[in-house]
Write a protein that holds these residues in place. Sequence first.
Motif, PDB file in Angstrom:
ATOM      1  N   GLU A 169       0.843  -1.189   0.000  1.00  0.00           N
ATOM      2  CA  GLU A 169       0.000   0.000   0.000  1.00  0.00           C
ATOM      3  C   GLU A 169       0.886   1.249   0.000  1.00  0.00           C
ATOM      4  O   GLU A 169       1.872   1.317   0.725  1.00  0.00           O
ATOM      5  CB  GLU A 169      -0.916   0.014   1.232  1.00  0.00           C
ATOM      6  CG  GLU A 169      -1.937  -1.109   1.230  1.00  0.00           C
ATOM      7  CD  GLU A 169      -2.831  -1.077   2.474  1.00  0.00           C
ATOM      8  OE1 GLU A 169      -2.649  -0.148   3.300  1.00  0.00           O
ATOM      9  OE2 GLU A 169      -3.690  -1.962   2.605  1.00  0.00           O
ATOM     10  N   CYS A 200      -3.161   0.346  -3.882  1.00  0.00           N
ATOM     11  CA  CYS A 200      -2.592  -0.966  -3.601  1.00  0.00           C
ATOM     12  C   CYS A 200      -1.919  -1.487  -4.871  1.00  0.00           C
ATOM     13  O   CYS A 200      -2.514  -1.428  -5.951  1.00  0.00           O
ATOM     14  CB  CYS A 200      -3.672  -1.961  -3.180  1.00  0.00           C
ATOM     15  SG  CYS A 200      -4.499  -1.547  -1.615  1.00  0.00           S
ATOM     16  N   CYS A 251      -4.464  -7.330  -1.612  1.00  0.00           N
ATOM     17  CA  CYS A 251      -4.827  -5.928  -1.841  1.00  0.00           C
ATOM     18  C   CYS A 251      -6.274  -5.685  -1.421  1.00  0.00           C
ATOM     19  O   CYS A 251      -7.178  -6.414  -1.840  1.00  0.00           O
ATOM     20  CB  CYS A 251      -4.647  -5.570  -3.311  1.00  0.00           C
ATOM     21  SG  CYS A 251      -2.931  -5.617  -3.882  1.00  0.00           S
ATOM     22  N   CYS A 253      -7.663  -2.348  -1.470  1.00  0.00           N
ATOM     23  CA  CYS A 253      -8.141  -1.072  -2.004  1.00  0.00           C
ATOM     24  C   CYS A 253      -9.306  -1.296  -2.965  1.00  0.00           C
ATOM     25  O   CYS A 253      -9.492  -2.395  -3.489  1.00  0.00           O
ATOM     26  CB  CYS A 253      -7.009  -0.355  -2.745  1.00  0.00           C
ATOM     27  SG  CYS A 253      -5.602   0.080  -1.705  1.00  0.00           S
TER      28      CYS A 253
END
Length: 262
Positions: A169, A200, A251, A253
């Motif tokens: 991140e 991300c 990830c 995001c």
Amino acid sequence: MRAHVEVACWLLLSTLGQIHPVAAGCSGRCCRGRDSSCSATDWRTDRVYGKCYCDEDCVKTKDCCFDYFTECPARDCAVSNWSFWSGCAKPCQPSVRVRVRHIQQRPGNGGEPCPGLEEKAGCREYRDHHGGHCEHHSGPAFITSMEFSKGRPKHDGYGNLLDPGFCVEFKLESRTPHCTAENRPHTLWMRYITEGFKVCVACEPPAKRNTSGSCQGDGQESDEEAVLHWQAVGNPQCRGTWKKVQKTQTCTCPTQHRFVFT
């Protein structure tokens, strides 16, 4: 008297038939493009009786025969599925890959036109033409969209990832205005690179360094406050800086803020 009436009616119908013969229309005479011979004498779509046409161009000239849209329905373009992505045009450096699709049915009679038949995306190969590994040099992190990544990581026969990757991140510090200056299909994802947002970036094979468990430009060897550089593959003028926040297993995001090291 009745016989005279029947004869009179027959004569009247015959006369009308001579003035307006039995409907011809477009049955059996639909033509592609512009064809002046592709015509009949019948009612037109604008309710005028006379010469009417059954070619595709009559839609523009507004002189189609009354049954044109029934007898000659529109044909939308039909295309094949996308081919697999090609290899990168150049090894060991940011380059371009291509995928194509082909027309299976051309549009007709005012049908929807064909979409684009070629797509390009940024990429980077990690082997040269001889199959050897490319040398890694220090520099910016090269990123691309999840959509244009090389595909899913490989699994073994038991559902476990072979050489699994990770996610890093970052908080975006800056970006150049060139990230939003282009409208090419393979650059639209760059519009979501916005200053101040968290993004991300997945580290997956082949970008993942097997020996050290890192990706080029992921900031593993930099301190926490270091400002790192990144560059979008496919548009070398789209670049900027970010700071590493944390390294995670996956990830988390939003989709538009997920990218891939390449």
